[in-house]
Design a protein around this motif. Structure first.
Motif, PDB file in Angstrom:
ATOM      1  N   GLN A  32      -7.840  90.181 -17.546  1.00 25.60           N
ATOM      2  CA  GLN A  32      -9.282  90.364 -17.504  1.00 25.60           C
ATOM      3  C   GLN A  32      -9.937  89.652 -18.688  1.00 25.60           C
ATOM      4  OE1 GLN A  32     -10.468  91.926 -14.627  1.00 25.60           O
ATOM      5  NE2 GLN A  32      -8.268  91.624 -14.305  1.00 25.60           N
ATOM      6  N   ARG A  33     -11.044  88.976 -18.405  1.00 32.22           N
ATOM      7  CA  ARG A  33     -11.770  88.211 -19.414  1.00 32.22           C
ATOM      8  C   ARG A  33     -13.260  88.517 -19.311  1.00 32.22           C
ATOM      9  NH1 ARG A  33      -7.119  87.500 -20.184  1.00 32.22           N
ATOM     10  NH2 ARG A  33      -5.969  85.571 -20.620  1.00 32.22           N
ATOM     11  N   VAL A  34     -13.956  88.296 -20.424  1.00 30.14           N
ATOM     12  CA  VAL A  34     -15.412  88.375 -20.418  1.00 30.14           C
ATOM     13  C   VAL A  34     -15.943  87.042 -20.906  1.00 30.14           C
ATOM     14  CG1 VAL A  34     -15.519  89.353 -22.759  1.00 30.14           C
ATOM     15  CG2 VAL A  34     -17.425  89.700 -21.176  1.00 30.14           C
ATOM     16  N   LEU A  68     -26.012  78.055 -27.857  1.00 32.90           N
ATOM     17  CA  LEU A  68     -25.265  76.876 -28.265  1.00 32.90           C
ATOM     18  C   LEU A  68     -23.947  76.682 -27.532  1.00 32.90           C
ATOM     19  CD1 LEU A  68     -25.836  77.141 -32.117  1.00 32.90           C
ATOM     20  CD2 LEU A  68     -27.097  75.743 -30.456  1.00 32.90           C
ATOM     21  N   ALA A  69     -23.333  77.763 -27.053  1.00 35.01           N
ATOM     22  CA  ALA A  69     -21.973  77.626 -26.525  1.00 35.01           C
ATOM     23  C   ALA A  69     -21.698  78.681 -25.468  1.00 35.01           C
ATOM     24  CB  ALA A  69     -20.954  77.742 -27.661  1.00 35.01           C
ATOM     25  N   CYS A  70     -20.580  78.460 -24.792  1.00 34.06           N
ATOM     26  CA  CYS A  70     -20.063  79.412 -23.814  1.00 34.06           C
ATOM     27  C   CYS A  70     -18.627  79.712 -24.223  1.00 34.06           C
ATOM     28  CB  CYS A  70     -20.125  78.813 -22.412  1.00 34.06           C
ATOM     29  SG  CYS A  70     -19.354  79.817 -21.136  1.00 34.06           S
ATOM     30  N   ILE A  97     -13.498  78.309 -26.280  1.00 32.03           N
ATOM     31  CA  ILE A  97     -14.764  77.686 -25.909  1.00 32.03           C
ATOM     32  C   ILE A  97     -14.645  77.027 -24.541  1.00 32.03           C
ATOM     33  CG2 ILE A  97     -16.506  75.983 -26.554  1.00 32.03           C
ATOM     34  CD1 ILE A  97     -16.376  78.444 -28.347  1.00 32.03           C
ATOM     35  N   VAL A  98     -15.653  77.251 -23.702  1.00 30.69           N
ATOM     36  CA  VAL A  98     -15.714  76.640 -22.372  1.00 30.69           C
ATOM     37  C   VAL A  98     -16.840  75.615 -22.374  1.00 30.69           C
ATOM     38  CG1 VAL A  98     -16.153  77.039 -19.922  1.00 30.69           C
ATOM     39  CG2 VAL A  98     -14.820  78.698 -21.238  1.00 30.69           C
ATOM     40  N   ASN A 104     -29.847  77.670 -23.711  1.00 33.32           N
ATOM     41  CA  ASN A 104     -30.308  78.935 -23.134  1.00 33.32           C
ATOM     42  C   ASN A 104     -30.757  78.749 -21.684  1.00 33.32           C
ATOM     43  OD1 ASN A 104     -30.710  81.705 -23.326  1.00 33.32           O
ATOM     44  ND2 ASN A 104     -32.851  81.488 -23.953  1.00 33.32           N
ATOM     45  N   ASP A 105     -30.042  77.900 -20.957  1.00 35.64           N
ATOM     46  CA  ASP A 105     -30.499  77.471 -19.640  1.00 35.64           C
ATOM     47  C   ASP A 105     -29.702  78.077 -18.492  1.00 35.64           C
ATOM     48  OD1 ASP A 105     -32.043  75.724 -17.859  1.00 35.64           O
ATOM     49  OD2 ASP A 105     -30.166  74.651 -17.597  1.00 35.64           O
ATOM     50  N   VAL A 106     -28.513  78.593 -18.744  1.00 35.79           N
ATOM     51  CA  VAL A 106     -27.630  79.064 -17.682  1.00 35.79           C
ATOM     52  C   VAL A 106     -27.645  80.598 -17.635  1.00 35.79           C
ATOM     53  CG1 VAL A 106     -25.280  79.072 -16.777  1.00 35.79           C
ATOM     54  CG2 VAL A 106     -26.159  77.048 -17.953  1.00 35.79           C
TER      55      VAL A 106
END
Length: 240
Positions: A55-57, A63-65, A82-83, A92-94
């Protein structure tokens, strides 16, 4: 190993490895690519991945994902990785709207486009079409991600436009949208009602609807993903 049948390697071994390794295995040769792309393989791989250690969050900021493993014993997150977004975006668009088995339905806020995105493999699919399907308006639209009896991943998109409530379903297998008939109370079209994102469980997609003021109407809308039928369930009484 060389004497093992290909089906045994694919369905008994590769269904137990991480999704990123499955993606690499597709490049071994064409027969593996075909077998690893079947709905049967995807279904078995997902069922074997549903253990707590997998399981992941996913967290998105300006700035990052980043993706963090969940440590259930300590109620904490593990070290992040980091993805990189594989699609063009702005800070801040997604926005993540719905998720199922590691697949995300997201919206690009500057273009209003809906996308299906697998952060593990980085594969994504734009759902927008020239006839205006696949565009999401925040605070008016609702999305739910589900899988039907044929193991086809689908997106239910509920749109509130000019006093009309529209229901559309996208099929990943056939890569197209279609309208779904739905009759409900006209007041649910109003922005005074807040709809939750869809929650998929046991072949049904559930949405909660809550009126914006104290003592207002609270309902659950249920969408049977196989019969394509809707029904309403009242909230149980709450005693204060």
């Amino acid at each position: 190993m060389a004497d093992l049948p290909v089906d045994t390697i694919v369905f008994e071994i590769l269904t137990r490895v991480p999704a990123k390794d499955v993606g690499r295995s597709k490049s071994v040769y064409k027969q593996w690519y075909a077998l690893l792309s079947t709905q049967d393989f995807i279904r078995i791989h997902c069922s074997r991945s549903l253990v707590s250690s997998n399981q992941r969050v996913i967290l998105i900021d300006d700035l990052a994902c980043s993706v963090h493993p969940i440590i259930f014993r300590s109620n904490d997150y593990g070290p992040s990785s980091i993805v990189t977004f594989p699609f063009h975006h702005q800070n801040n668009d997604v926005s993540i709207l719905s998720h199922l088995n590691g697949l995300l339905c997201v919206c690009l806020n500057h273009t209003y486009e809906l996308l299906l995105w697998n952060p593990t493999t980085t594969a994504f699919k734009r759902l927008s079409t020239p006839d205006s399907h696949g565009f999401y308006i925040n605070n008016l639209d609702i999305v739910g991600l589900y899988v039907d009896a044929d193991d086809d991943y689908k997106v239910l998109h509920i749109k509130r436009r000019r006093g009309v409530l529209g229901f559309c379903v996208y099929s990943r297998e056939v890569d197209s949208w279609r309208n779904v008939p739905f009759i409900t109370r006209q007041e649910y079209v109003s922005p005074h009602f807040n709809w939750s994102a869809g929650m998929f469980c046991g072949g049904t997609l559930y949405f909660t609807i809550c009126e914006c003021w104290l003592g207002g109407t609270n309902m659950v809308i249920c969408f049977d993903v196989n019969s394509k039928q809707f029904k309403e369930i009242s909230f149980p009484p709450v005693f204060v």
